[in-house]
Design a protein around this motif. Sequence first.
Motif: not given
Length: 444
Positions: A143-162, A180-183, A231-232
């Motif tokens: 998870a920490e690697s993914i946060i780093e290369y995708l540059n996930i920060h607190q203002n991110e909002r990921a659509i989770m349909n998987l 600390g982001a949102s889903i 954006k991603t």
Amino acid sequence: MKFFNIDSNSIAVITPNGAYTYHELPKMTFESTQKELIFIVCRNTIEILAAYVSALNSGHAVMLMSADTNDELLKKIINTYQPKWIVGLKAVNGYVPDSDKLVRQQQLKVDIHPDLALLLSTSGTTGSQKFVRLSYKNIRSNAESIIEYLNIHQNERAIMNLPLSYSYGMSIVNSHLLAGASILLTEQSVIEKSFWDFVKKHKATSLAGVPFTYQMLSRIGFFKMDLPNLKTLTQAGGHLHEKFVRMFAEYAEKNGKRFYVMYGQTEASPRISYIPPERVLEKTNSIGIAIPGGELSLESETGELIYKGPNVMMGYAESLADLAKGDELHGILHTGDIATVDEEGYYTIIGRKKRFIKLFGLRINLDEVERKLQSVIQTNIACTGTDDKLIIALEDSNFVEKIKSEIEQLYHLHKTAYKVVVLEQIPRFPNGKTDYRTLKEKCL
């Protein structure tokens, strides 16, 4: 130490029915004097997601299964692994209701390794009772690697349909909640208007999909949609045809978005590699470079792709006794994929060790056949077979003669060495991957 920080007042999850801060997520208690197994039957609902968060924070081991799993397999798994608690089922023999879950009536001394955090199925909703054993270190480091290369920060909002029970879906939840982001949680499909209403209303910033998702997006007018907040785009879960990679990479470049092509396996918690978005158009057929903290190499004799990293699983479990086992792989994963590497260190999968058949002494790579046919014929194709016959399945009878012509031209096979089968739908798992076992049963 808790895996997730749930004391924050920032938004953790948004559903079509409302939003929840980290602090407001429903809590579920799992009290025991020993480490136990929690069995969660997953749907993309706030109750199940909150149960997952509570379960991982409890320090117990957590087993995730899809709600689409057939009843017979669910019963077998419960009988084999004897979980202490079951979440997501209304009634199971030998279990009694306990508030928001079921609890096992029989007292049982179970030996579970202290590092064991998650058990994920290796075969979707059908098949074996074999699970990947992941430690807290495995899933946190990935998870920490993914946060780093995708540059996930607190203002991110990921659509989770998987599905949460699918390692790709699980990794979206882990990476975003740890950051600390949102889903944005939904069970709707990308082909439904309500899905896009939800995306627009709550300003989703990222969308994840398997190859089938991107094939659908290309058909439903995605490129004409007004999505300024998105954006991603990320893709994993199997090989996406080069045509679609180029299509979405060009769309992203033109619209100021990032398109990530990624590769992984459940055995690696699950992410192994990615293509930086600025290189996707140059490396359209590649799986990219290793994630931060990981290392890729090729076995000299076979060309098998080897991955090293802290996210490599502890090993497999096929019985209750296996839950006591420690780390058997020591950070080294033999992926089973055959690959090549270019002068810049970008890897390309060219086949699976086990996805081969032999016809008249000719070694046929089934993945390669699929790719070659799809590059010529723009339709869904899946290949299976035995050492007696190559089988090509498709969903459109208009392409049968074209496929026969291509097969004979490419491989010079006699008509008796292959057959083309038209199916109403190629069988797939809920995560969009082709279900080759069912395909083989249907076609043979």
